[in-house]
Design a protein around this motif. Structure first.
Motif: not given
Length: 126
Positions: A38-39, A57-59
Motif C-alpha cells: 500500500n505504500w 499511497t493511493e487514494d
C-alpha cells in the motif's frame, strides 16, 4: 536543526504518478526504497526511523489542493536541473525557474506531479 521527518502523500492514481516519483525523488536525495503493498517509500541517507522519507499511497478520492511541499536546492543550477527533469518525466511547471520578489535571491521553480500535487524547488541566500 532541520525538524523534517517525512511526508505521507496521497495520490489519486498510483500507476500514473509512480514513474514520476521514481525519477524525481532520487534526484532530491531519496535514494533508498522500502515499498509495501500500500505504500511506496523513498528514504534519504541515515537509519530509519530517523532518516527523512517520502511515502506515497493511493487514494482514488484524493483531490489535490493548494498545499505545497518545498525543497531546498544547493544553488540556482540545481533548481534549473530539477525543472528540466520535471518537464521530462511528465510534471507540469507552474512558474519559473526564476527570481521571485520574496527576497532578492529567492530563485525557484513551482511544479506539479501528474496527479496535481504541488511542489517548489528553491534556492536563496537570505
Amino acid at each position: 536543526m532541520n525538524r523534517f521527518s517525512h511526508i505521507d502523500l496521497r495520490v489519486n492514481d498510483m500507476a500514473t504518478v509512480l514513474p514520476f516519483y521514481e525519477k524525481l525523488l532520487p534526484e532530491l536525495g531519496f535514494t533508498r526504497t522500502f515499498h509495501s503493498a500500500n505504500w511506496k517509500v523513498f528514504a534519504a541517507d541515515g537509519e530509519l526511523p530517523s532518516a527523512a522519507y517520502f511515502a506515497i499511497t493511493e487514494d482514488r478520492e484524493h483531490r489535490p489542493n493548494d498545499n505545497l511541499i518545498g525543497f531546498w536546492a544547493q544553488d540556482r543550477t540545481e533548481v534549473d536541473r530539477i525543472a528540466e527533469i520535471v518537464k521530462q518525466i511528465g510534471g507540469k511547471i507552474n512558474d519559473g525557474p526564476r527570481l521571485f520578489p520574496i527576497s532578492p535571491t529567492y530563485y525557484a521553480v513551482y511544479f506539479e506531479d501528474p496527479c496535481g500535487n504541488k511542489y517548489e524547488m528553491l534556492h536563496r541566500l537570505n
